[in-house]
Motif scaffolding. Structure first.
Motif, PDB file in Angstrom:
ATOM      1  N   ALA A 453       1.708  -3.454   0.717  1.00 14.79           N
ATOM      2  CA  ALA A 453       2.392  -2.158   0.639  1.00 14.79           C
ATOM      3  C   ALA A 453       3.766  -2.305  -0.003  1.00 14.79           C
ATOM      4  CB  ALA A 453       2.515  -1.555   2.032  1.00 14.79           C
ATOM      5  N   GLN A 457       5.189  -0.416  -3.219  1.00  9.45           N
ATOM      6  CA  GLN A 457       6.436   0.353  -3.211  1.00  9.45           C
ATOM      7  C   GLN A 457       7.321  -0.049  -4.389  1.00  9.45           C
ATOM      8  OE1 GLN A 457       7.701  -0.635   0.759  1.00  9.45           O
ATOM      9  NE2 GLN A 457       6.929   1.287   1.636  1.00  9.45           N
ATOM     10  N   GLU A 497      -1.525   6.783  -7.385  1.00 15.14           N
ATOM     11  CA  GLU A 497      -2.417   7.066  -6.268  1.00 15.14           C
ATOM     12  C   GLU A 497      -2.837   5.776  -5.560  1.00 15.14           C
ATOM     13  OE1 GLU A 497      -6.577   9.501  -5.313  1.00 15.14           O
ATOM     14  OE2 GLU A 497      -6.182   8.753  -7.338  1.00 15.14           O
ATOM     15  N   LYS A 500       0.146   4.527  -3.497  1.00 14.25           N
ATOM     16  CA  LYS A 500       0.322   5.347  -2.303  1.00 14.25           C
ATOM     17  C   LYS A 500      -0.789   5.091  -1.291  1.00 14.25           C
ATOM     18  CE  LYS A 500       1.550   9.633  -2.614  1.00 14.25           C
ATOM     19  NZ  LYS A 500       2.789   9.574  -1.817  1.00 14.25           N
ATOM     20  N   PHE A 501      -1.989   4.809  -1.792  1.00 13.95           N
ATOM     21  CA  PHE A 501      -3.107   4.524  -0.896  1.00 13.95           C
ATOM     22  C   PHE A 501      -2.825   3.300  -0.026  1.00 13.95           C
ATOM     23  CE2 PHE A 501      -6.705   1.600  -0.366  1.00 13.95           C
ATOM     24  CZ  PHE A 501      -7.467   2.313   0.553  1.00 13.95           C
ATOM     25  N   SER A 504      -0.130   4.013   2.546  1.00 15.64           N
ATOM     26  CA  SER A 504      -0.690   4.839   3.615  1.00 15.64           C
ATOM     27  C   SER A 504      -1.661   4.034   4.478  1.00 15.64           C
ATOM     28  CB  SER A 504      -1.400   6.052   3.008  1.00 15.64           C
ATOM     29  OG  SER A 504      -2.082   6.795   3.988  1.00 15.64           O
ATOM     30  N   THR A 505      -2.483   3.201   3.829  1.00 17.00           N
ATOM     31  CA  THR A 505      -3.442   2.394   4.585  1.00 17.00           C
ATOM     32  C   THR A 505      -2.734   1.427   5.515  1.00 17.00           C
ATOM     33  OG1 THR A 505      -5.099   2.554   2.844  1.00 17.00           O
ATOM     34  CG2 THR A 505      -5.307   0.700   4.349  1.00 17.00           C
ATOM     35  N   ASP A 507       0.078   1.878   6.974  1.00 19.38           N
ATOM     36  CA  ASP A 507       0.559   2.651   8.128  1.00 19.38           C
ATOM     37  C   ASP A 507      -0.579   3.014   9.068  1.00 19.38           C
ATOM     38  OD1 ASP A 507       2.673   4.289   9.494  1.00 19.38           O
ATOM     39  OD2 ASP A 507       1.309   5.911   8.926  1.00 19.38           O
ATOM     40  N   THR A 508      -1.683   3.523   8.522  1.00 24.80           N
ATOM     41  CA  THR A 508      -2.810   3.977   9.346  1.00 24.80           C
ATOM     42  C   THR A 508      -3.485   2.817  10.078  1.00 24.80           C
ATOM     43  OG1 THR A 508      -3.246   5.823   7.836  1.00 24.80           O
ATOM     44  CG2 THR A 508      -5.037   5.156   9.301  1.00 24.80           C
ATOM     45  N   LYS A 534      -9.345  10.806   0.318  1.00 27.28           N
ATOM     46  CA  LYS A 534      -8.287   9.931   0.798  1.00 27.28           C
ATOM     47  C   LYS A 534      -8.677   9.292   2.127  1.00 27.28           C
ATOM     48  CE  LYS A 534      -3.355   9.953   2.005  1.00 27.28           C
ATOM     49  NZ  LYS A 534      -2.129  10.784   2.092  1.00 27.28           N
ATOM     50  N   GLU A 535      -9.226  10.084   3.038  1.00 29.18           N
ATOM     51  CA  GLU A 535      -9.665   9.548   4.328  1.00 29.18           C
ATOM     52  C   GLU A 535     -10.813   8.566   4.149  1.00 29.18           C
ATOM     53  OE1 GLU A 535      -8.584  13.331   7.275  1.00 29.18           O
ATOM     54  OE2 GLU A 535     -10.620  13.059   6.499  1.00 29.18           O
ATOM     55  N   VAL A 538      -9.602   5.096   3.014  1.00 29.97           N
ATOM     56  CA  VAL A 538      -9.052   4.310   4.127  1.00 29.97           C
ATOM     57  C   VAL A 538     -10.175   3.850   5.052  1.00 29.97           C
ATOM     58  CG1 VAL A 538      -7.505   4.327   6.116  1.00 29.97           C
ATOM     59  CG2 VAL A 538      -6.840   5.523   4.019  1.00 29.97           C
TER      60      VAL A 538
END
Length: 554
Positions: A453, A457, A497, A500-501, A504-505, A507-508, A534-535, A538
């Motif tokens: 990640a 970033q 994208e 960002k994936f 986000s992944t 974090d999730t 998106k869901e 992940v």
């Protein structure tokens, strides 16, 4: 169909764009991405491309075949020289024994054309048959031209020798106004400005922050090196300018088919067959049939009257679509929902001075692999993406976790005493290509995701606009369909994208892994929602991780 991912430069295969005949001449080839494009585009629910001069809708599937055939004739009427060139081209093919009775060429605008069905056609019907004598192959370039014989009998160093052979044939024979292939040469475009090697500084600026810029520079450098090498061996080749070479190089690089002709592999230009535009999933299949001595295209599903007949250029990220074919796909996902886009990301170990386990990590990765670049996607099943995560797992592992990794990779300890990781040795093998590492521990997985990640970033910070700003501009910026500006924006958005994936992944998944729950970890991971793309992206990674956790527990 293509048997391997199509690299138009080095592995000539099918999936051929329609330079000058379909949306390749300054326009994008795939219009499945234009679901919400300009009102002048009529985009059926099959997401196929249809752009007409007068704005009329596509022929309805149920119309009689004679109506569609009449329309086919009208499509070329009034096209003046452009239309006559294409009619001459079709007449030439038919006179040579080519067959495409179920199809017609449809002119959308300018030189932009596509291939359509005259009437309903069932599956497994031969749609196109082009005899061998109408094909231009690398063998012809090597043996039927004086320049080619001289070049390929020498000690040459070319990045794409098969393509160069075809280029040599085309450049030398098109000088003859009466040459057999002139009807084909005359329909090829002169404008390739949708290909990024022809973009000016302002247009390249639209890709600022993208690793693709380096690929474009390298691509043009390789083409220049090939041109210079041919001129070195054959000084007479310099009568063709580098710009002429680039023009034909682009046409050949994006149109060629890789076929087997009577047991011999050939790189071939196949007139008419290269006019089918791109669409996935594939609806046609192509091959060279020895018994017919011809290249054929066969339908794989039923085609309706008036429907555009498409070819698949393969599963590719938008960077490759743009680099090799001059277009990008806004929603570049397969039927299973997996996005095909990738972005180049470089990952690195901490310096040896800051990491006491540095040498131990290199035992797994290989002695020179302190850093490595990866083509990162949103699909953990993709080899490069799985290897990127493996690299991160190794890079962040503590001493105990490294012991587990050594066991996973089959690394043994030479000495019987002590826990000096420098004493570990792995069996003789390519130590970085097979260093795949699965789930190690919760702590390790969270740290690995954080490393990935962080790299994403850093990549996001290189773009002058955010993902949200670019998305708004794509939707509200009134960008012309198929314009270079729109294409560049689609490519950048795809890269952003992916970044960002993974942010986000991280974090999730970290929240799930570190949660204090009585639900078994693998079950918690498998319970993540899959409602949106998106869901689902992940959840796909979570499902793979759940499987690895179960396997590690056995």
């Amino acid at each position: 169909p293509p048997t391997s991912p199509h690299e138009a430069d080095s592995i000539p295969t099918g999936g051929i764009p329609a330079l000058g005949s379909g949306p390749r001449n300054g326009l994008n080839a795939s219009v499945g991405d234009l679901r919400s494009a300009a009102p002048s585009l009529n985009v059926p629910d099959r997401l196929k491309f249809e752009l007409t001069e007068d704005g009329d809708d596509e022929e309805e599937d149920g119309k009689a075949s004679d109506t569609v055939e009449k329309k086919a004739g009208e499509d070329e009427a009034g096209a003046n020289d452009k239309g006559s060139r294409f009619k001459d081209f079709e007449d030439w093919l038919i006179d040579c024994g080519a067959k495409f009775p179920e199809l017609y060429l449809k002119r959308y605008t300018g030189d932009v054309r596509g291939v359509h069905a005259k009437r309903r056609v069932g599956p497994y019907v031969c749609l196109v048959e082009i005899p061998l004598k109408c094909l231009i192959t690398d063998h012809m370039g090597r043996t039927e031209t004086e320049l080619g014989r001289k070049l390929f009998s020498s000690n040459y160093s070319l990045s794409t020798p098969n393509l160069i052979a075809v280029i040599v044939y085309i450049l030398t024979t098109r000088e003859d106004p009466n040459h057999f292939f002139q009807p084909y040469y005359k329909i090829l475009p002169k404008d390739y400005t949708n290909f990024p090697i022809f973009w000016d500084k302002e247009q390249l600026e639209w890709l600022r922050g993208s690793p693709l810029i380096e690929d474009i520079v390298e691509r043009k450098r390789n083409m220049r090196a090939d041109y210079d090498e041919v001129c070195r061996i054959c000084p007479e080749f310099s009568r063709f300018s580098f710009d002429e070479f680039l023009e034909v190089r682009t046409a050949v690089g994006s149109r060629n088919f890789g076929i087997v002709v009577h047991g011999n592999k050939r790189t071939a230009m196949v007139p008419y067959a290269d006019m089918l535009n791109h669409y996935r999933p594939r609806e046609t299949s192509w091959t060279f049939e020895d018994n017919k001595d011809a290249f054929t295209i066969t339908s794989l599903s039923a085609l309706q009257a008036g429907q555009q007949v498409m070819d698949s250029y393969g599963k590719k990220c938008n960077a490759k679509f743009l680099l090799h074919y001059g277009f990008a796909v806004e929603c570049n996902r397969e039927e299973d929902g997996k996005c095909q886009n990738e972005i180049y990301v470089r990952l690195a170990l901490a310096p040896a001075a800051q990491d006491s386990l540095h040498e131990s990590r290199l035992t797994v990765l290989g002695p020179t692999r302190t850093s490595r670049g990866f083509r990162l996607s949103m699909n953990i099943e993709d080899k490069a993406t799985s290897e990127a995560l493996s690299f991160c797992r190794i890079a962040v592992a503590n001493e105990e976790e490294l012991d587990q990794i050594f066991q996973q990779c089959g690394i043994s300890e030479d000495c019987a005493e002590g826990r000096d990781h420098g004493a570990y040795r792995r069996p003789y093998r390519d130590s970085y290509r097979d260093s795949s590492v699965g789930f190690v521990s919760v702590r390790n997985e969270v740290a690995a995701l954080e490393m990935l990640a962080t790299a994403c970033q850093r990549q996001l910070a290189r773009y002058p606009q955010t993902f949200e700003e670019n998305q708004t501009f794509l939707e509200e910026g009134n960008l012309a369909p198929f314009s270079v500006r729109r294409t560049a924006l689609i490519v950048v958005l795809g890269e952003q994208e992916i970044c960002k994936f993974w942010i986000s992944t991280c974090d999730t998944i970290s929240k799930v892994l570190e949660a204090d729950s009585e639900v078994p970890l693998h079950m918690a991971l498998r319970s993540l929602p899959r409602t949106t793309h998106k869901e689902s992206d992940v959840a796909r990674y979570a499902g793979r991780l759940a499987y690895e956790i179960r396997m590690a527990a056995k």
